[in-house]
Design a protein around this motif. Sequence first.
Motif, PDB file in Angstrom:
ATOM      1  N   HIS A 138       5.900   9.884   6.457  1.00  0.00           N
ATOM      2  CA  HIS A 138       4.587   9.753   5.838  1.00  0.00           C
ATOM      3  C   HIS A 138       4.656  10.030   4.331  1.00  0.00           C
ATOM      4  O   HIS A 138       4.087   9.295   3.522  1.00  0.00           O
ATOM      5  CB  HIS A 138       3.620  10.737   6.513  1.00  0.00           C
ATOM      6  CG  HIS A 138       2.196  10.521   6.115  1.00  0.00           C
ATOM      7  ND1 HIS A 138       1.525   9.365   6.445  1.00  0.00           N
ATOM      8  CD2 HIS A 138       1.333  11.285   5.409  1.00  0.00           C
ATOM      9  CE1 HIS A 138       0.312   9.427   5.947  1.00  0.00           C
ATOM     10  NE2 HIS A 138       0.162  10.598   5.315  1.00  0.00           N
ATOM     11  N   SER A 139       5.404  11.089   4.007  1.00  0.00           N
ATOM     12  CA  SER A 139       5.474  11.384   2.569  1.00  0.00           C
ATOM     13  C   SER A 139       6.256  10.321   1.817  1.00  0.00           C
ATOM     14  O   SER A 139       6.000  10.056   0.651  1.00  0.00           O
ATOM     15  CB  SER A 139       6.020  12.785   2.283  1.00  0.00           C
ATOM     16  OG  SER A 139       7.166  12.994   2.998  1.00  0.00           O
ATOM     17  N   LYS A 140       7.196   9.689   2.583  1.00  0.00           N
ATOM     18  CA  LYS A 140       7.898   8.562   1.932  1.00  0.00           C
ATOM     19  C   LYS A 140       6.903   7.450   1.591  1.00  0.00           C
ATOM     20  O   LYS A 140       6.912   6.880   0.498  1.00  0.00           O
ATOM     21  CB  LYS A 140       8.974   8.002   2.867  1.00  0.00           C
ATOM     22  CG  LYS A 140      10.359   8.416   2.472  1.00  0.00           C
ATOM     23  CD  LYS A 140      11.368   7.646   3.260  1.00  0.00           C
ATOM     24  CE  LYS A 140      12.676   8.407   3.256  1.00  0.00           C
ATOM     25  NZ  LYS A 140      13.461   8.134   4.459  1.00  0.00           N
ATOM     26  N   VAL A 141       6.033   7.147   2.568  1.00  0.00           N
ATOM     27  CA  VAL A 141       5.027   6.105   2.352  1.00  0.00           C
ATOM     28  C   VAL A 141       4.125   6.507   1.175  1.00  0.00           C
ATOM     29  O   VAL A 141       3.827   5.722   0.281  1.00  0.00           O
ATOM     30  CB  VAL A 141       4.172   5.910   3.629  1.00  0.00           C
ATOM     31  CG1 VAL A 141       2.967   5.021   3.328  1.00  0.00           C
ATOM     32  CG2 VAL A 141       5.011   5.302   4.719  1.00  0.00           C
ATOM     33  N   LEU A 142       3.768   7.814   1.213  1.00  0.00           N
ATOM     34  CA  LEU A 142       2.916   8.309   0.133  1.00  0.00           C
ATOM     35  C   LEU A 142       3.580   8.127  -1.223  1.00  0.00           C
ATOM     36  O   LEU A 142       3.002   7.641  -2.191  1.00  0.00           O
ATOM     37  CB  LEU A 142       2.635   9.802   0.344  1.00  0.00           C
ATOM     38  CG  LEU A 142       1.342  10.143   1.049  1.00  0.00           C
ATOM     39  CD1 LEU A 142       1.184  11.666   1.092  1.00  0.00           C
ATOM     40  CD2 LEU A 142       0.158   9.540   0.312  1.00  0.00           C
ATOM     41  N   GLU A 143       4.861   8.525  -1.199  1.00  0.00           N
ATOM     42  CA  GLU A 143       5.634   8.438  -2.455  1.00  0.00           C
ATOM     43  C   GLU A 143       5.681   6.991  -2.955  1.00  0.00           C
ATOM     44  O   GLU A 143       5.488   6.715  -4.136  1.00  0.00           O
ATOM     45  CB  GLU A 143       7.063   8.905  -2.173  1.00  0.00           C
ATOM     46  CG  GLU A 143       7.714   9.551  -3.367  1.00  0.00           C
ATOM     47  CD  GLU A 143       8.989  10.228  -2.911  1.00  0.00           C
ATOM     48  OE1 GLU A 143      10.036   9.616  -3.105  1.00  0.00           O
ATOM     49  OE2 GLU A 143       8.913  11.334  -2.332  1.00  0.00           O
ATOM     50  N   GLN A 144       5.886   6.109  -1.988  1.00  0.00           N
ATOM     51  CA  GLN A 144       5.965   4.698  -2.357  1.00  0.00           C
ATOM     52  C   GLN A 144       4.624   4.213  -2.944  1.00  0.00           C
ATOM     53  O   GLN A 144       4.582   3.509  -3.950  1.00  0.00           O
ATOM     54  CB  GLN A 144       6.290   3.885  -1.103  1.00  0.00           C
ATOM     55  CG  GLN A 144       6.943   2.578  -1.456  1.00  0.00           C
ATOM     56  CD  GLN A 144       7.344   1.846  -0.183  1.00  0.00           C
ATOM     57  OE1 GLN A 144       7.459   2.457   0.892  1.00  0.00           O
ATOM     58  NE2 GLN A 144       7.552   0.569  -0.306  1.00  0.00           N
TER      59      GLN A 144
END
Length: 723
Positions: A144-150
Amino acid sequence: MNHANKMVSTADILNASILIVDDQKTHALILEGMLRHAGYASITSTTDPYAVYALHRENNYDLILLDLKMPGMDGFQVMERLKEINTDDYLPVLAITADHDLKLPALQVGAKDFISRPYNLVEVLMRIHNMLEVRLLHTMVKNHSKVLEQTVQERTANLRQSEARFRSFTVMSSDWYWEQDADFRFTMISATQTALAECPEQLIGQTRWEGAAGTEGNEWTAHKAALEARQAFTDFEYKFRCDNGNIAWRCINGEPLFDSDGAFTGYRGTGKDITRRKQAEERIHHMALHDALTGLPNRTLLLDRLDQAIGYAGRHGHAVWVLFVDLDRFKFVNDSLGHKGGDQVIKAIADRLQSTTREMDTVVRLGGDEFVLVLPQRADETMATDAINRMMEAVAQPIVLETHQFFLGCSIGVAVYPADGTTSEALLEHADTAMYRAKEMGGNNFQFYTAAMNARLLERLSIEKDLRNAIEREEFVLHYQPQVDIRTGRIVGMEALIRWQHPTLGMVLPHRFIGLAEETGLIGVIGAWVLHTACAQTKSWERAGYGQLRVAVNLSARQFTQKDLVQSIANILAETGLAPHFLELELTESLLMNDVEAAIEILQGLRALHVQMSIDDFGTGYSSLAYLRRFPIDVLKIDRSFVRDMTLDSDDAVIVKSVISLAHNLKLRVVAEGVETQEQLMHLRILECDVMQGYFFSNPVPAETFGQILREGKCLAMEAGGS
Ligand SMILES: Nc1nc2c(ncn2[C@@H]2O[C@@H]3COP(=O)(O)O[C@H]4[C@@H](O)[C@H](n5cnc6c(=O)[nH]c(N)nc65)O[C@@H]4COP(=O)(O)O[C@H]3[C@H]2O)c(=O)[nH]1
């Protein structure tokens, strides 16, 4: 947690990938069996601790069940290596040990939990389930945080893009953007604009008013008050001086900035260079108040300045002189030079008028050849006419245009505040009236306004009105004054002199209306009527057998420069049947001297018609005998002022004598005007003057009376010299 539970399902847990690492195959099989039995589907086992690293790197297990005690490479070492893969410090390791003392060290190295041997089935399944749940949640959060980061990255990129777009807009537009801190010092100016680069507004760290010019004005006070009140502002315009000395103008908009606590942090806004617009506005403003040709103030500005001068003079008990200046014979110059030449003359006169005035005076061009001067009195001076004399002298200096040389005079009327009026309108009107009086006096002089002038002006206005109808109403008549040959005593011709039989004013003499007829242009029609009537009358006397008489007709300046003059005279001669050499055109000396070259050209045109030409009032103008030779003329008429005084003043006698001998040298006839006495006639006879004209022989008389004189054969008595 509820939320997390919902996200990790039992199926997710049972499908999680599990690696069992135990050097003893049977232990591994037991564990695998337990798990499969519980429903776990993705289980791999290995007895080789060295293979764990490669397996995990390849499969990224959700859970590794790791035996701590293994030969060669124990569980601790395996965990150390796995850390290289799981850089996020999360080792999905559940340690397996029978040794109670190893549990704590295992947790310290990175294992998340442990299961003890011998296995307790419930405990094993419980811990594996819990651990997988945490693991999957962890993975989910990580993803999720990867998606957020993206998303953040994408948004940042968008932001950068739009910022770049904004920048390029501000670069391309003529506006710029600025920011200030709470002390109104610039913290940022998007300074790529050419306008700003050439003439930078303010430097970072400075306030706006540090570089501005004239900040003490009301508009700055209001602007600063708005800033102190933290108000937004729009279209605030101000000017400042650039390093190169030029004045630049800016227009700004701004809004106050506050932080999240509501504290004021400064201002931001846009700016625009409006120097060009301001310059254009100034030009338009200047044009509205100035005369385009001379650059002098115009009527609008005159009224403003005059009001100011009156206001000031009223408070301090001073006088103001208002001078109305009109050039004499400018119409003639303008007609002979054309508009361009006329404009140059006006410019030259404007310069001269200005050069003779003080800084505090105002020189205005009203239009045409009319100027107005406002001369306020200084505290330490008494007003004197010297200034006016200086002006007239300056105007009278010769004007040279290409090969032409002109002499212009001017007529000046003066009205004085407060004696002659206390308003601008009254003063201008009275100065104008006085100027007309100066014109009536023959021009080239100045007159102070007097109340009596108003009465004259009114008369003038009514005359002007009536003049327009006089031709149709046949109110003009010609009187004829005989011209007599001094040697033979016989009438050889006559001068035609116009009279106006005004219905209420009675007989009006030419000096009261010829000037007016010139100014109004009526002279064209009147002059043609005079020529026609005089020629017809002369022809009729010729037909009646009174001999061959020559008629002298006065030509005014405006008639002289009329384009079709030669043709219209030729027509009149043809219509009336008078032979050209019986018509003599009288031209004044000053008229010819105004523009000698043009005059010669016109005279040559007339010469081709074979009419005679005479110079009237000789000796009164700017005598230039040198030119006489060049004028194709036949007669010189000695002005009556010389004749009058020739018997009293020896200078005048000398002048008359030399004019006669000069004329004879040039083969010109000489006519003496205004001969009133026997004595004058005697002198003229001795000086061998050819022809005389004057009251001594006869006044100008109506045509019938002149016919009577002819019938009677009246002659100049030769012996006694009387009639
Ligand atoms: N003191 C004195 N004066 C004498 C004597 N003999 C004649 N005069 C006057 O002297 C003037 C002579 O005419 P001018 O010099 O051409 O001066 C003329 C002429 O310049 C102008 N004028 C007259 N008729 C016409 C005309 O039809 N057209 C134009 N353009 N001008 C005219 O008006 C001027 C004045 O004309 P007038 O009043 O008729 O005045 C006439 C005449 O009456 C004399 O012995 N003593």
